[in-house]
Design an enzyme around this catalytic site. Structure first.
Site, short mmCIF file in Angstrom:
data_model
loop_
_atom_site.label_atom_id
_atom_site.label_comp_id
_atom_site.label_asym_id
_atom_site.label_seq_id
_atom_site.Cartn_x
_atom_site.Cartn_y
_atom_site.Cartn_z
CE1 TYR A 80 1.73 45.73 38.48
CE2 TYR A 80 1.02 47.77 37.42
CZ TYR A 80 0.75 46.67 38.23
OH TYR A 80 -0.49 46.52 38.78
CB SER A 107 -3.04 46.96 36.10
OG SER A 107 -2.62 48.31 36.07
#
Length: 268
Positions: free
Chosen positions: A160, A147
């Protein structure tokens, strides 16, 4: 990126993935499911793994693939999954997710532990288990679905971003350790992708999940990321796409997202 050239495993007139077995984790929805469909269309024999077997079986039936239960956080599940595979040429490490949007001062450590277990330790667990088969293939690929959160931090995303930074350095380290071996290490790092579950799991409500994408014209969808993954995996095997960052045009950076005014968004 939709055009492909034959990989070393494909002969004249064959699809690029013909004869190669690709494992896709977290394939019950979103990017994982889209990637499984795309790789099957490219000629790969696709094995899909996730916890929700009913969804997996429907997907496998639709693409002519094989569904196996898999929980990357459970050693016994990973061992059983690995034992059921005779051959692995490609591993797409897609299983992961975000489970909160709390600032560090309000951190839920159980959520942090879950996020790290799924995104990092689970990925290490399965990669370690399948590396012997990937090496034995003679032309293996390990692809990490990372990501942009693994490259740039932002407020409210620490659990995250910390996990995805871990995935990023895992890919970098493994590439160094496998240098000289017949295994490529690839990382795809998507930005804003609208899927049915990611933001819902993170925010806990459909209203808050919808707000993440409100006003954003054409955020990425799962099929866009699957297209990038398929492109990287179908390059000739001497070509290693180390890191492929992909964002929607509306997102210039992690903190720079163009949103249409409400009236314009409603009018479209």
């Amino acid at each position: 990126m939709s055009g492909t050239s034959p990989s070393v495993a494909a002969g004249a007139g064959q699809l690029p993935g013909t004869g190669r077995t690709a494992v896709v984790t977290g394939a019950s929805s979103g990017i994982g499911a889209a990637t499984a469909r795309r790789l099957a269309a490219e000629g790969f024999d696709v094995v899909v793994g996730a916890r929700r077997l009913n969804r997996l079986e429907a997907l496998a039936a639709s693409i002519g693939g094989r569904a196996l239960p898999l929980d990357v956080t459970e050693p016994a599940s990973v061992a059983a999954f690995t034992a059921a595979l005779d051959r692995v040429d490609v591993l797409v490490n897609n299983a992961g997710g975000a489970f909160d949007a709390a600032p560090v001062a309000e951190a839920d450590l159980d959520s942090w532990a879950r996020t790290y277990e799924v995104n990092v330790l689970g990925t290490v667990r399965l990669t370690k288990a399948l590396l012997p088969k990937l090496r034995a293939s003679g032309a293996g690929d390990v692809l990490f679905v990372g990501s942009t959160a693994g490259l740039v931090s932002y407020e409210g995303g620490a659990s995250y971003t910390a996990a995805k930074h871990g995935v990023h350095t895992l890919a970098e380290t493994l590439r160094l350790e496998l240098c000289g071996e017949p295994v490529r290490v690839i990382e795809t790092a998507p930005g804003m992708v609208r899927t049915e579950e990611f933001s819902l799991n993170r925010t806990g409500s459909q209203e808050r999940a919808d707000a993440v994408y409100r006003g954003v014209r054409e955020p990425l969808v799962a099929e866009d990321v699957a297209d990038c993954i398929a492109w990287a995996l179908t390059r000739p095997h001497h070509v290693n796409v180390d890191l492929l960052v992909v964002r929607p045009r509306a997102q210039a950076a992690q903190h720079k997202v163009h949103r249409d005014p409400p009236d314009r968004t409603a009018a479209r």
